[in-house]
Design a protein around this motif. Sequence first.
Motif, PDB file in Angstrom:
ATOM      1  N   ALA A   1       6.347   5.428   8.061  1.00  0.00           N
ATOM      2  CA  ALA A   1       6.971   5.682   7.043  1.00  0.00           C
ATOM      3  C   ALA A   1       6.258   4.232   6.119  1.00  0.00           C
ATOM      4  O   ALA A   1       6.605   5.116   4.596  1.00  0.00           O
ATOM      5  N   LEU A   2       5.562   3.593   6.152  1.00  0.00           N
ATOM      6  CA  LEU A   2       5.180   2.645   5.015  1.00  0.00           C
ATOM      7  C   LEU A   2       3.858   3.446   4.131  1.00  0.00           C
ATOM      8  O   LEU A   2       3.326   3.046   3.483  1.00  0.00           O
ATOM      9  N   ALA A   3       3.616   4.171   5.246  1.00  0.00           N
ATOM     10  CA  ALA A   3       1.760   4.710   4.621  1.00  0.00           C
ATOM     11  C   ALA A   3       2.185   5.816   3.915  1.00  0.00           C
ATOM     12  O   ALA A   3       1.091   6.238   2.870  1.00  0.00           O
ATOM     13  N   LYS A   4       3.368   6.355   3.421  1.00  0.00           N
ATOM     14  CA  LYS A   4       3.170   7.733   2.810  1.00  0.00           C
ATOM     15  C   LYS A   4       3.728   6.421   1.637  1.00  0.00           C
ATOM     16  O   LYS A   4       3.991   7.355   0.459  1.00  0.00           O
ATOM     17  N   ILE A   5       4.521   5.348   1.058  1.00  0.00           N
ATOM     18  CA  ILE A   5       3.936   4.850  -0.124  1.00  0.00           C
ATOM     19  C   ILE A   5       2.900   4.261  -0.600  1.00  0.00           C
ATOM     20  O   ILE A   5       1.749   3.917   0.188  1.00  0.00           O
TER      21      ILE A   5
END
Lengths: 335, 335
Positions: B331-335
Amino acid sequence: MALIETPYLLFLGDAPDALAAKVAQGVKDWRPDYAIGQYRMDGCKADMGLQDLDIQAAVEAGCKTLVIGVANRGGVISAAWKTVLIEALNAGLDIASGLHNLLRDEPDLVAAAKANGRQLHDVRIPSVKYPIANGVKRSGKRCLAVGTDCSVGKMYTALCLEKEMLERGMKASFRATGQTGILITGDGVPLDAVIADFMAGSIEYLTPDNDADHWDLIEGQGSLFHVSYSGVTMALVHGGQPDALILCHEPTRDHMRGLPGYKLPSLQALRDIALQLAQVGNPDCQVVGISVNTKGLAEDDAKSYLSGLEAELGLPTTDPFRFGAGPLVDALAKI
Amino acid sequence: MALIETPYLLFLGDAPDALAAKVAQGVKDWRPDYAIGQYRMDGCKADMGLQDLDIQAAVEAGCKTLVIGVANRGGVISAAWKTVLIEALNAGLDIASGLHNLLRDEPDLVAAAKANGRQLHDVRIPSVKYPIANGVKRSGKRCLAVGTDCSVGKMYTALCLEKEMLERGMKASFRATGQTGILITGDGVPLDAVIADFMAGSIEYLTPDNDADHWDLIEGQGSLFHVSYSGVTMALVHGGQPDALILCHEPTRDHMRGLPGYKLPSLQALRDIALQLAQVGNPDCQVVGISVNTKGLAEDDAKSYLSGLEAELGLPTTDPFRFGAGPLVDALAKI
């Protein structure tokens, strides 16, 4: 008993203008009984309209503490000031100061205080070892001023509420959380200088159990929306356990104080988030009114602004310093 | 450069059990490269499974700092400990400690450190004069762990995220804000001991400008819903300027830690208020996932609890220590 012995001799020093003496002005406005006289040095441009007393006359008039009511120039306690301060200590007065430069860091003042058995009160920093907050419900009532920003009139709001309540015969105590408030009233917590873990506990300490019909009127600090100081505000919201919140605002400001990129929140946003957070500590907390610092508005504009806000938010709205705190105290009296 | 020189000799002293050595365990779990060996005194009941080294052997193995990895009994640095600590200083090691009793308050340790030109690191209290927060947007990305309560796994969550990110070849730094985290990583801000006005500024200092694709994984403290420490949490939410929040929870708890009268908030309530507050400092902040400490649940119960929460809140949900941090890092990698 107050931390600082009263009454005071207000030291105005060599104030370059009236604004530099705002601490002295605060004492004179809010604790006139404490303000027996003033001490002005050569070149002083501030005047509280009090009798000018030299040190000996101040002692004879009953003064207990010389309060430094003026900011020092250049962050230095000058030799000229020191001559007066040491004379005061030798004559039996304590000294109280909210300066960033601490009295206790000046060896000659420390020596004179010690020799005379006098106190040096540096209200800039805590003198108490505060507990960690325990969150236990306390008796008595508490009102906290919360602001859309720093320096929007939270201290004056709380002082106005205290004055109006006392005039009505209600039980009320202004609770100072900043240096000016502490010097005005002689006691309080310098919250911005408290260690993080003890912030909320220091406010519990400041506002202990009291009579069921007694109001603590807690001076606010910072703002939940001011990213530099919001943690301090949060400690007041939870440590203060308020029954009532008063929203404070200054309508002419472009951006948050010291934060050019940050807009002020709406009063609605402040109301909603402050209430939600306060109800963690006190589920019965209510938002009871709005206090606006209208200094920047002409009288007609101020009145129409206030009535507009009152209609918009459905809350009693006033500038308590300019138009009286009556509507806010009416609302508090119903709790 | 880390505040504390690595690698470490982990001092386990006379630990009465494994739990007393949780600082040492943390170093061994999260910075195994720092943990060259352990020093155990007679009667020590803790064992990190590292080689037992005496002081001389530790120096020869390249250790730079003896880290006190164990709580002291009765709040006293005992004579038996001191013999070892002074031997370490004489042999050229620094000492780092998170004890409430400060190393610097022990004259014999101070004298031995001075005589040998060694450092005594008391990570319990700040060693830096932090600035007041300025709220200016910083480059790089930041993730903050916020909890429904204190001690729900915020530090472990951030450490798990760092580990997973580094394994994927992402740029990431765990940023310690508590004593254990500081000892584990050798650097950080002991936020609970910072002066109120400088809390948010200390977090800005801790998480400065960085590469656009670098993640600071900020250790959370307290909880916005814990009335004793919420001000500390607030300073993290605003000083940390997070792009992403991870909600942390421990599902078996009856009441807020240390506050018997206080129920834990729902994760929904935490999500809503934490996000609203974080968006004051970073309008683009998102809540990206949920981290649950499922230690108190059997494996099947833990899995069904996690999938239930995930369905309920629509957010990636895991126990990163037990089942891996993958979904959160995705999820963080999508930011």
